[in-house]
Design a protein around this motif. Structure first.
Motif, PDB file in Angstrom:
ATOM      1  N   ASN A   4       0.822  -1.208   0.000  1.00  0.00           N
ATOM      2  CA  ASN A   4       0.000   0.000   0.000  1.00  0.00           C
ATOM      3  C   ASN A   4       0.857   1.258   0.000  1.00  0.00           C
ATOM      4  O   ASN A   4       0.566   2.214  -0.722  1.00  0.00           O
ATOM      5  CB  ASN A   4      -0.926   0.008   1.215  1.00  0.00           C
ATOM      6  CG  ASN A   4      -2.116  -0.912   1.024  1.00  0.00           C
ATOM      7  OD1 ASN A   4      -2.287  -1.488  -0.047  1.00  0.00           O
ATOM      8  ND2 ASN A   4      -2.923  -1.060   2.050  1.00  0.00           N
ATOM      9  N   ILE A  39       2.159   1.765  -3.492  1.00  0.00           N
ATOM     10  CA  ILE A  39       1.125   2.242  -4.429  1.00  0.00           C
ATOM     11  C   ILE A  39       0.826   3.725  -4.192  1.00  0.00           C
ATOM     12  O   ILE A  39       0.718   4.503  -5.139  1.00  0.00           O
ATOM     13  CB  ILE A  39      -0.163   1.388  -4.284  1.00  0.00           C
ATOM     14  CG1 ILE A  39       0.101  -0.048  -4.769  1.00  0.00           C
ATOM     15  CG2 ILE A  39      -1.313   2.007  -5.072  1.00  0.00           C
ATOM     16  CD1 ILE A  39      -1.012  -1.022  -4.450  1.00  0.00           C
ATOM     17  N   ARG A  40       0.742   4.137  -2.936  1.00  0.00           N
ATOM     18  CA  ARG A  40       0.465   5.544  -2.608  1.00  0.00           C
ATOM     19  C   ARG A  40       1.592   6.454  -3.087  1.00  0.00           C
ATOM     20  O   ARG A  40       1.339   7.532  -3.629  1.00  0.00           O
ATOM     21  CB  ARG A  40       0.263   5.689  -1.091  1.00  0.00           C
ATOM     22  CG  ARG A  40      -1.042   5.091  -0.610  1.00  0.00           C
ATOM     23  CD  ARG A  40      -1.542   5.748   0.656  1.00  0.00           C
ATOM     24  NE  ARG A  40      -2.813   5.133   1.056  1.00  0.00           N
ATOM     25  CZ  ARG A  40      -2.887   4.121   1.906  1.00  0.00           C
ATOM     26  NH1 ARG A  40      -1.786   3.619   2.459  1.00  0.00           N
ATOM     27  NH2 ARG A  40      -4.064   3.608   2.220  1.00  0.00           N
ATOM     28  N   ALA A  72       1.466   6.836  -6.800  1.00  0.00           N
ATOM     29  CA  ALA A  72       0.367   7.724  -7.174  1.00  0.00           C
ATOM     30  C   ALA A  72       0.789   9.185  -6.981  1.00  0.00           C
ATOM     31  O   ALA A  72       0.498  10.036  -7.824  1.00  0.00           O
ATOM     32  CB  ALA A  72      -0.866   7.406  -6.340  1.00  0.00           C
TER      33      ALA A  72
END
Lengths: 244, 66
Positions: B45, B48-49, B52
């Motif tokens: 996670n 992924i953050r 982004a």
């Protein structure tokens, strides 16, 4: 009906389901596990024949029962993956393998520890114990086989075939104590007729069996969520979920 | 409680090491299989953050430059 089937095949829906259930199931399972252990260790009466070493039953039997049930989950997911080529089914199959391996390891280790004071040996090459060891190798085999292939589609198919073939072992484990002369005792809990175990020992045992099932479900959801996060790291739906 | 004292419970009628050992190993295994996916999800996670944010930055940067 078809809507439900469709949802089970949809990664965003399954991810969302796991995400919603885990925060509830995790604390409930941990509390149940601790409560059941304290009940079995400190409050259940002593066995008149074996003394206090029998208290290992409250983890040994639940781990063994769910290790077998977990194999059905893995084999069924393997079947769905083979026949209908549902990608989520092979994710589920791979999610079940390490949990099953851990449960089988717990059953074997606690069995060995229980065997020493009761039978006088850590290990005997007995039908029940040997077939459980094969179950452990099947679980570990599925994990290792998946890692062995570079092409993951082929890997998933090979794992599904291995887990389906391994199903032969399950009735052998169930029946091993009846088919062969064995040190291991047959089942004390029966669904029909009266159980050969007193209520004061039966209730904590049933409680622990239910708890081990809940723990299996929890670990299954955690592993599914982990695999889906890995597989769909680039997807729009997951990015939207995580950055919102 | 079934036992008379904490020492009795610890001794388990002479089988203390077996009983407590079996529970100890079980809890250790359960803890490890729980920890593995939890830590992995956390790390994934975070990745992924971060990715982004990096993409967002790349979109904004050309406008700032002009």
């Amino acid at each position: 009906m078809w809507r439900i089937v469709h949802q089970f095949g949809s990664p965003p829906w399954v991810y969302g389901f796991c995400d919603r259930v885990i925060p509830w199931l995790l604390p409930i399972t941990v509390v149940a596990l601790l409560t059941g252990s304290v009940w079995g260790l400190l409050f259940a009466p002593t066995d008149y024949k074996q003394g206090d070493s029998y208290r290992i039953i409250y983890i040994h039997v639940p781990a063994a029962v769910v290790a077998l049930a977990g194999y059905y989950v893995m084999a069924l997911a393997g079947l769905v993956s083979l026949v209908w080529r549902v990608k989520l089914a092979d994710t589920a199959m791979r999610a079940a393998a390490p949990i099953g391996a851990a449960y089988t390891a717990i059953a074997l280790i606690t069995g060995a520890i229980w065997g020493k004071p009761t039978w006088g040996a850590w290990w005997v090459w007995d039908a029940r114990i040997t077939s459980m060891l094969i179950l452990f190798f099947l679980y570990v085999g599925v994990i290792a086989l998946f890692e062995a292939y570079e092409n993951k589609t082929v890997a998933a198919r090979a794992c599904a075939i291995l887990s389906l073939v391994g199903t032969v072992n399950i009735p052998i484990i169930y029946k091993s104590v009846d088919w062969w002369y064995s040190l291991h005792q047959p089942a004390s809990i029966k669904f029909t007729g009266s159980s050969a175990i007193d209520a004061s020992m039966l209730y904590p045992l049933l409680g622990m069996i239910i708890t081990f099932y809940a723990l299996f479900a929890l670990l299954m959801m955690l592993n599914l969520k982990q695999s889906l996060t890995e597989e769909y790291a680039q997807s729009a739906w997951l990015n939207k979920r995580l950055t919102a | 409680m079934y036992f008379d004292s904490a020492a009795d419970a610890l001794a388990m009628g002479g089988h203390g090491a077996f009983v407590w050992g079996a529970y100890g190993i079980t809890f250790l295994i359960v803890f490890l299989v729980l920890l593995r996916p939890v830590m992995s999800i956390r790390a994934l996670n975070a990745g992924i953050r971060q990715e982004a944010l990096r993409k967002q930055g790349a979109q904004v940067a050309p406008e700032n430059a002009s």
